[in-house]
Design a protein around this motif. Structure first.
Motif, PDB file in Angstrom:
ATOM      1  N   ASP A 188       0.962  -0.682  -0.183  1.00 37.54           N
ATOM      2  CA  ASP A 188       0.313  -0.107  -0.032  1.00 37.54           C
ATOM      3  C   ASP A 188       1.004   1.184  -0.177  1.00 37.54           C
ATOM      4  O   ASP A 188       0.576   1.464   0.864  1.00 37.54           O
ATOM      5  N   GLU A 189       1.734   1.435  -1.412  1.00 33.89           N
ATOM      6  CA  GLU A 189       2.489   2.839  -1.643  1.00 33.89           C
ATOM      7  C   GLU A 189       2.026   3.937  -0.936  1.00 33.89           C
ATOM      8  O   GLU A 189       2.402   5.394  -0.615  1.00 33.89           O
ATOM      9  N   ALA A 190       0.763   4.079  -1.411  1.00 35.66           N
ATOM     10  CA  ALA A 190      -0.190   5.679  -1.438  1.00 35.66           C
ATOM     11  C   ALA A 190      -0.467   5.436  -0.075  1.00 35.66           C
ATOM     12  O   ALA A 190      -0.378   6.630   0.656  1.00 35.66           O
ATOM     13  N   GLY A 191      -0.786   4.661   0.888  1.00 36.19           N
ATOM     14  CA  GLY A 191      -1.103   5.104   2.358  1.00 36.19           C
ATOM     15  C   GLY A 191       0.240   5.616   3.186  1.00 36.19           C
ATOM     16  O   GLY A 191       0.340   6.269   3.493  1.00 36.19           O
ATOM     17  N   ALA A 192       1.142   4.628   2.295  1.00 39.56           N
ATOM     18  CA  ALA A 192       2.340   4.832   3.009  1.00 39.56           C
ATOM     19  C   ALA A 192       2.969   5.832   3.214  1.00 39.56           C
ATOM     20  O   ALA A 192       3.883   6.716   3.526  1.00 39.56           O
ATOM     21  N   MET A 193       2.952   6.864   1.919  1.00 39.24           N
ATOM     22  CA  MET A 193       3.248   7.929   1.439  1.00 39.24           C
ATOM     23  C   MET A 193       2.710   8.524   2.249  1.00 39.24           C
ATOM     24  O   MET A 193       3.136   9.898   3.052  1.00 39.24           O
ATOM     25  N   ARG A 194       0.766   8.565   2.153  1.00 40.52           N
ATOM     26  CA  ARG A 194       0.760   9.529   3.092  1.00 40.52           C
ATOM     27  C   ARG A 194       1.101   9.879   4.321  1.00 40.52           C
ATOM     28  O   ARG A 194       1.328  10.623   5.210  1.00 40.52           O
ATOM     29  N   TRP A 195       1.640   8.327   5.124  1.00 38.66           N
ATOM     30  CA  TRP A 195       2.159   8.379   6.586  1.00 38.66           C
ATOM     31  C   TRP A 195       3.472   9.373   6.629  1.00 38.66           C
ATOM     32  O   TRP A 195       4.003  10.154   7.756  1.00 38.66           O
ATOM     33  N   VAL A 196       4.190   8.896   5.831  1.00 37.70           N
ATOM     34  CA  VAL A 196       5.122   9.715   4.760  1.00 37.70           C
ATOM     35  C   VAL A 196       5.421  10.778   5.170  1.00 37.70           C
ATOM     36  O   VAL A 196       6.078  11.626   5.688  1.00 37.70           O
ATOM     37  N   LEU A 197       4.907  12.148   4.045  1.00 39.33           N
ATOM     38  CA  LEU A 197       4.262  13.377   4.273  1.00 39.33           C
ATOM     39  C   LEU A 197       4.218  13.880   5.516  1.00 39.33           C
ATOM     40  O   LEU A 197       4.494  14.654   5.842  1.00 39.33           O
ATOM     41  N   VAL A 198       3.273  13.244   6.478  1.00 39.80           N
ATOM     42  CA  VAL A 198       3.234  13.801   8.007  1.00 39.80           C
ATOM     43  C   VAL A 198       3.718  13.790   8.340  1.00 39.80           C
ATOM     44  O   VAL A 198       4.559  14.835   9.264  1.00 39.80           O
ATOM     45  N   ASP A 199       5.296  12.499   8.880  1.00 41.81           N
ATOM     46  CA  ASP A 199       6.319  12.142   9.417  1.00 41.81           C
ATOM     47  C   ASP A 199       7.013  13.469   8.976  1.00 41.81           C
ATOM     48  O   ASP A 199       7.687  14.872   9.942  1.00 41.81           O
ATOM     49  N   ILE A 200       7.309  13.795   7.692  1.00 40.49           N
ATOM     50  CA  ILE A 200       8.244  14.406   7.241  1.00 40.49           C
ATOM     51  C   ILE A 200       7.397  16.409   7.920  1.00 40.49           C
ATOM     52  O   ILE A 200       8.212  17.277   7.707  1.00 40.49           O
ATOM     53  N   VAL A 201       5.997  16.512   7.887  1.00 40.31           N
ATOM     54  CA  VAL A 201       5.858  17.906   8.389  1.00 40.31           C
ATOM     55  C   VAL A 201       6.372  17.900  10.140  1.00 40.31           C
ATOM     56  O   VAL A 201       6.612  19.032  10.245  1.00 40.31           O
ATOM     57  N   ILE A 202       6.226  16.692  10.669  1.00 43.41           N
ATOM     58  CA  ILE A 202       6.186  17.289  12.127  1.00 43.41           C
ATOM     59  C   ILE A 202       7.470  17.184  11.757  1.00 43.41           C
ATOM     60  O   ILE A 202       8.588  18.072  12.869  1.00 43.41           O
ATOM     61  N   SER A 203       8.885  16.897  11.074  1.00 47.69           N
ATOM     62  CA  SER A 203       9.695  16.427  12.241  1.00 47.69           C
ATOM     63  C   SER A 203      10.840  18.327  10.789  1.00 47.69           C
ATOM     64  O   SER A 203      11.728  18.174  11.796  1.00 47.69           O
ATOM     65  N   ALA A 204       9.880  18.104   9.900  1.00 46.07           N
ATOM     66  CA  ALA A 204      10.099  19.857   9.251  1.00 46.07           C
ATOM     67  C   ALA A 204      10.220  20.771  10.602  1.00 46.07           C
ATOM     68  O   ALA A 204      10.836  21.482  11.282  1.00 46.07           O
ATOM     69  N   VAL A 205       9.247  20.867  11.514  1.00 49.45           N
ATOM     70  CA  VAL A 205       8.513  21.601  12.279  1.00 49.45           C
ATOM     71  C   VAL A 205       9.722  21.311  13.594  1.00 49.45           C
ATOM     72  O   VAL A 205      10.071  22.815  14.285  1.00 49.45           O
ATOM     73  N   VAL A 206      10.357  20.762  14.377  1.00 50.02           N
ATOM     74  CA  VAL A 206      10.686  20.257  15.230  1.00 50.02           C
ATOM     75  C   VAL A 206      12.061  21.105  14.595  1.00 50.02           C
ATOM     76  O   VAL A 206      13.157  21.542  15.534  1.00 50.02           O
ATOM     77  N   LEU A 207      12.737  20.434  13.106  1.00 51.41           N
ATOM     78  CA  LEU A 207      14.102  20.817  12.918  1.00 51.41           C
ATOM     79  C   LEU A 207      14.260  22.665  13.063  1.00 51.41           C
ATOM     80  O   LEU A 207      15.022  23.275  13.223  1.00 51.41           O
ATOM     81  N   LEU A 208      12.785  22.984  12.645  1.00 48.12           N
ATOM     82  CA  LEU A 208      12.826  24.764  12.545  1.00 48.12           C
ATOM     83  C   LEU A 208      12.594  24.674  14.097  1.00 48.12           C
ATOM     84  O   LEU A 208      13.412  26.030  14.881  1.00 48.12           O
ATOM     85  N   ALA A 209      12.197  24.515  15.261  1.00 44.01           N
ATOM     86  CA  ALA A 209      12.478  24.707  16.546  1.00 44.01           C
ATOM     87  C   ALA A 209      14.048  24.607  17.331  1.00 44.01           C
ATOM     88  O   ALA A 209      14.064  25.542  17.640  1.00 44.01           O
TER      89      ALA A 209
END
Length: 223
Positions: A188-209
């Motif tokens: 289920d690559e589409a489902g995996a990609m959705r969660w990857v994008l969610v994780d990228i957003v959270i990680s980007a916010v953390v790195l920005l902080a």
């Protein structure tokens, strides 16, 4: 889209971060005062999870908390609590892998603290507790905050040890990291990609902080 993995990952990370915050500060504060030899030995022990493969950390946790192990059997027999394969089992894994980041960052902040400020407060009759919370912690706050953010990020993205001690059960133990792997494993690559994008957003916010905290610390240092 089932948002349980996000909710579960956030609560695991928040609880783990809160525990690591106090444990890391406590260890860093007292170990920073020890002789160099003792400090070096404790450093090796406390930061070992940072360099060990996460699966090895998970294996040791299973040896400690497994249902057939003394500690796990004790909790199961006396409290009816199973310490593995539950959502809160991942908290144990997250604490172990995130602790070294908080500890090392906090210890570096404490070691750079100007002790003359504490001595000045002592001459004014202030207690050690008052000095710690009103003098030492405010002066070290940037390093403490950076360590807290890094520990939260590490706990949020933990996979190896979590998968071993908590497993993967949808709606029960699933986290973002384990969900991505399971979705990919089932094609289920589409489902995996959705969660990857969610994780990228959270990680980007953390790195920005973290970057903002570093810039603020440098600016206050120049001031």
């Amino acid at each position: 889209m089932d948002w349980y993995p996000l909710w579960n990952s956030l609560r695991i990370a928040l609880v783990s971060c809160a525990a690591v915050f106090f444990l890391g500060i406590f260890a860093a504060y007292y170990i920073a005062k020890l002789p160099r030899t003792v400090k070096g030995a404790l450093d090796v022990v406390l930061t070992l999870p940072m360099v060990l493969p996460p699966t090895v950390v998970g294996y040791f946790l299973l040896l400690l908390f497994g249902a057939k192990r003394p500690l796990g059997a004790f909790f199961m027999e006396h409290f009816g609590v199973k310490l593995v394969m539950n959502w809160y089992s991942a908290i144990f894994a997250s604490i172990v892998v995130a602790f070294p980041l908080m500890y090392r960052t906090a210890r570096g902040a404490f070691e750079s603290f100007d002790e003359t400020l504490a001595w000045s407060a002592q001459t004014l009759g202030q207690s050690d507790v008052w000095i710690f919370w009103r003098v030492r912690m405010p002066c070290c706050r940037q390093g403490i905050l950076a360590g807290t953010v890094l520990a939260f990020a590490r706990a949020l993205g933990e996979y190896g040890a979590t998968s071993m001690i908590a497993g993967y059960t949808p709606g029960k133990t699933a986290t973002i990291a384990t969900t991505v792997y399971q979705l990919w494993r089932t094609n289920d690559e589409a489902g995996a990609m959705r969660w990857v994008l969610v994780d990228i957003v959270i990680s980007a916010v953390v790195l920005l902080a973290v970057n903002l905290l570093e810039k603020k610390q440098k600016a206050s240092g120049r001031a």
